[in-house]
Write a protein that holds these residues in place. Structure first.
Motif, PDB file in Angstrom:
ATOM      1  N   UNK A   1       0.973  -1.163  -0.186  1.00  0.00           N
ATOM      2  CA  UNK A   1       0.161   0.007  -0.023  1.00  0.00           C
ATOM      3  C   UNK A   1       0.910   1.539  -0.105  1.00  0.00           C
ATOM      4  N   UNK A   2       2.045   1.306   0.883  1.00  0.00           N
ATOM      5  CA  UNK A   2       2.709   2.439   1.020  1.00  0.00           C
ATOM      6  C   UNK A   2       3.566   2.566  -0.483  1.00  0.00           C
ATOM      7  N   UNK A   3       4.079   1.483  -1.241  1.00  0.00           N
ATOM      8  CA  UNK A   3       4.695   1.464  -2.376  1.00  0.00           C
ATOM      9  C   UNK A   3       3.801   2.152  -3.434  1.00  0.00           C
ATOM     10  N   UNK A   4       2.461   1.668  -3.492  1.00  0.00           N
ATOM     11  CA  UNK A   4       1.405   2.018  -4.452  1.00  0.00           C
ATOM     12  C   UNK A   4       1.517   3.659  -4.359  1.00  0.00           C
ATOM     13  N   UNK A   5       1.457   4.096  -3.494  1.00  0.00           N
ATOM     14  CA  UNK A   5       1.369   5.846  -3.425  1.00  0.00           C
ATOM     15  C   UNK A   5       2.628   6.217  -3.570  1.00  0.00           C
ATOM     16  N   UNK A   6       3.809   5.630  -3.196  1.00  0.00           N
ATOM     17  CA  UNK A   6       5.138   6.335  -3.464  1.00  0.00           C
ATOM     18  C   UNK A   6       5.529   6.295  -5.120  1.00  0.00           C
ATOM     19  N   UNK A   7       5.035   5.177  -5.769  1.00  0.00           N
ATOM     20  CA  UNK A   7       5.518   5.176  -7.284  1.00  0.00           C
ATOM     21  C   UNK A   7       4.567   6.035  -8.163  1.00  0.00           C
ATOM     22  N   UNK A   8       3.723   6.770  -7.587  1.00  0.00           N
ATOM     23  CA  UNK A   8       3.011   7.501  -8.354  1.00  0.00           C
ATOM     24  C   UNK A   8       3.404   9.147  -8.534  1.00  0.00           C
ATOM     25  N   UNK A   9       4.742   9.255  -8.075  1.00  0.00           N
ATOM     26  CA  UNK A   9       5.397  10.475  -8.281  1.00  0.00           C
ATOM     27  C   UNK A   9       5.810  10.499  -9.775  1.00  0.00           C
ATOM     28  N   UNK A  10       6.683  11.607  -9.975  1.00  0.00           N
ATOM     29  CA  UNK A  10       7.121  12.006 -11.390  1.00  0.00           C
ATOM     30  C   UNK A  10       8.471  11.496 -11.395  1.00  0.00           C
ATOM     31  N   UNK A  11       8.844  10.325 -11.130  1.00  0.00           N
ATOM     32  CA  UNK A  11       9.981   9.705 -11.294  1.00  0.00           C
ATOM     33  C   UNK A  11      10.069   8.375 -11.739  1.00  0.00           C
TER      34      UNK A  11
ATOM     35  N   UNK B   1       3.716  -5.260  -8.218  1.00  0.00           N
ATOM     36  CA  UNK B   1       2.709  -6.140  -7.247  1.00  0.00           C
ATOM     37  C   UNK B   1       1.546  -6.586  -8.140  1.00  0.00           C
ATOM     38  N   UNK B   2       0.818  -7.580  -7.565  1.00  0.00           N
ATOM     39  CA  UNK B   2      -0.105  -8.391  -8.403  1.00  0.00           C
ATOM     40  C   UNK B   2      -1.540  -7.948  -8.306  1.00  0.00           C
ATOM     41  N   UNK B   3      -1.610  -7.267  -6.869  1.00  0.00           N
ATOM     42  CA  UNK B   3      -3.125  -6.698  -6.852  1.00  0.00           C
ATOM     43  C   UNK B   3      -3.079  -5.299  -6.563  1.00  0.00           C
ATOM     44  N   UNK B   4      -2.291  -4.683  -6.953  1.00  0.00           N
ATOM     45  CA  UNK B   4      -2.436  -3.040  -7.079  1.00  0.00           C
ATOM     46  C   UNK B   4      -2.234  -2.589  -8.511  1.00  0.00           C
ATOM     47  N   UNK B   5      -2.594  -1.620  -8.885  1.00  0.00           N
ATOM     48  CA  UNK B   5      -2.510  -0.994 -10.341  1.00  0.00           C
ATOM     49  C   UNK B   5      -1.434   0.010 -10.333  1.00  0.00           C
TER      50      UNK B   5
ATOM     51  N   UNK C   1       2.073   0.874  13.182  1.00  0.00           N
ATOM     52  CA  UNK C   1       2.415   2.402  13.126  1.00  0.00           C
ATOM     53  C   UNK C   1       1.309   3.133  12.677  1.00  0.00           C
ATOM     54  N   UNK C   2       0.404   2.838  11.771  1.00  0.00           N
ATOM     55  CA  UNK C   2      -0.865   3.429  11.436  1.00  0.00           C
ATOM     56  C   UNK C   2      -1.377   2.599  10.083  1.00  0.00           C
ATOM     57  N   UNK C   3      -2.288   1.843  10.207  1.00  0.00           N
ATOM     58  CA  UNK C   3      -2.830   0.998   9.077  1.00  0.00           C
ATOM     59  C   UNK C   3      -3.220   1.807   8.034  1.00  0.00           C
ATOM     60  N   UNK C   4      -2.681   1.548   6.991  1.00  0.00           N
ATOM     61  CA  UNK C   4      -2.766   2.337   5.675  1.00  0.00           C
ATOM     62  C   UNK C   4      -4.475   1.961   5.339  1.00  0.00           C
ATOM     63  N   UNK C   5      -4.771   0.688   5.710  1.00  0.00           N
ATOM     64  CA  UNK C   5      -6.106   0.370   5.426  1.00  0.00           C
ATOM     65  C   UNK C   5      -7.268   1.199   6.339  1.00  0.00           C
ATOM     66  N   UNK C   6      -6.858   1.636   7.219  1.00  0.00           N
ATOM     67  CA  UNK C   6      -7.736   2.640   8.184  1.00  0.00           C
ATOM     68  C   UNK C   6      -8.059   3.926   7.223  1.00  0.00           C
ATOM     69  N   UNK C   7      -6.710   4.646   6.805  1.00  0.00           N
ATOM     70  CA  UNK C   7      -6.769   5.803   6.099  1.00  0.00           C
ATOM     71  C   UNK C   7      -7.825   5.614   4.848  1.00  0.00           C
ATOM     72  N   UNK C   8      -7.621   4.599   4.068  1.00  0.00           N
ATOM     73  CA  UNK C   8      -8.195   4.031   2.824  1.00  0.00           C
ATOM     74  C   UNK C   8      -9.610   4.085   3.141  1.00  0.00           C
ATOM     75  N   UNK C   9      -9.977   3.309   4.314  1.00  0.00           N
ATOM     76  CA  UNK C   9     -11.585   3.202   4.697  1.00  0.00           C
ATOM     77  C   UNK C   9     -12.047   4.624   4.798  1.00  0.00           C
TER      78      UNK C   9
END
Length: 306
Positions: free
Chosen positions: A11-21, A39-43, A220-228
């Motif tokens: 989930x963290x990488x899914x956000x990170x790779x959406x930058x301009x690099x 990843x196989x389950x993330x776009x 730390x802080x579940x990303x699923x919580x933020x996504x929900x």
């Protein structure tokens, strides 16, 4: 920039790779932990590409994003040279928490990036230079319908992580509201279970549940919580770690008392209008604090500095 980063935290990488690099993801035979590739389950976008580990030394790499201690040596071995880097700490300390020194505590040549202020506070960082870059999530849209009078829970490996994830508390919550459990290795548990769905499918299904339950004791802080929250779901969560900063009072109920949380779960399930209002507040709060644009700006600033 061309950034080397391992696929460790999907989930963290899914956000990170959406930058301009350009993001280079190591690939090893069998897609083991040191080289899962994409990843196989993330776009993920096409600028996040797999590179076989033995071809990395032929790639131009500007910076390395480490997430596990051994990656510091692995990067130098695979690249054949030193490349500037940072270290992302996703997790809370373990063991004797007040005395837990971070693996980088004795170094001052690598910036240690914590994903929450709670982490930065509770780890003994020693002389490592630290930053906090809070999570960011791509906005899935306000998908909440709450049509099913049930609670949704997202936990990966709930059996192995019983006390950390609060899985042992689920029977007490199940007595207050029917539970649906999403994640990896959830099959066979006595709840509605949805095994490792693609992220967009999970979001759509989760948003049909009336309320989101976050039973984690020590994360730390579940990303699923933020996504929900971005989906527009009201939240019932243990008042532990960074959750107390992430969820405002109007967005749900936080407590260290299981009976209070169970009552809140039952109340949201019984009152669709109240649940929808709290969910709107949750979405507003999540987008304001954990928006993807802010996350990527913070990372761009640090990477340029490094």
């Amino acid at each position: 920039m061309r950034i080397l980063v391992w696929h460790v935290h999907g989930s963290w990488t899914s956000a990170f790779v959406r930058g301009g690099h350009d993001y280079l993801l190591p690939l090893v035979p069998g897609r083991g932990p040191d080289g899962r590739g994409r990843a196989e389950t993330y776009d993920w976008p096409p600028n996040a590409r797999e590179v076989p580990w033995d071809r990395l030394r032929h790639e131009q790499v500007d910076v390395v994003v480490h997430q596990r201690p051994h990656e510091l040596d692995l990067a130098r071995e695979w690249l054949g040279r030193r490349v500037p880097g940072v270290y992302v700490e996703h997790n809370t300390p373990k063991g004797d928490v007040p005395a837990t020194r971070h693996p980088l505590a004795g170094r001052d040549d690598v910036t240690l990036v914590h994903v929450t202020h709670f982490n930065e506070l509770f780890w003994d960082n020693g002389r490592a230079p630290t930053r906090v870059i809070e999570h960011g999530v791509p906005d899935p849209g306000h998908l909440y319908t709450g049509e099913l009078p049930r609670a949704g829970v997202v936990v990966n490996e709930p059996v192995r992580r019983t006390r950390v994830a609060g899985t042992d508390l689920l029977p007490r919550f199940q007595a207050a509201a029917p539970l649906d459990l999403f994640g990896m290795k959830v099959e066979g548990l006595p709840y509605g279970t949805f095994e490792d769905l693609p992220q967009h499918v999970m979001h759509a299904e989760l948003a049909r549940r009336r309320v989101y339950l976050h039973p984690y004791r020590w994360t730390s802080l579940g990303l699923a919580l933020i996504e929900a929250m971005t989906l527009g779901m009201p939240v019932v969560a243990l008042a532990a770690t960074e959750a107390v900063e992430a969820v405002p009072p109007e967005a749900g109920v936080l407590s260290t008392r299981v009976d209070v949380l169970a009552d809140a779960l039952a109340a949201f399930v019984a009152d669709p209008e109240r649940a929808a209002q709290a969910g709107k507040a949750a979405r507003t709060a999540a987008l304001a604090r954990y928006g993807l644009d802010r996350f990527l700006r913070d990372w761009d600033a640090l990477l340029a500095e490094v």
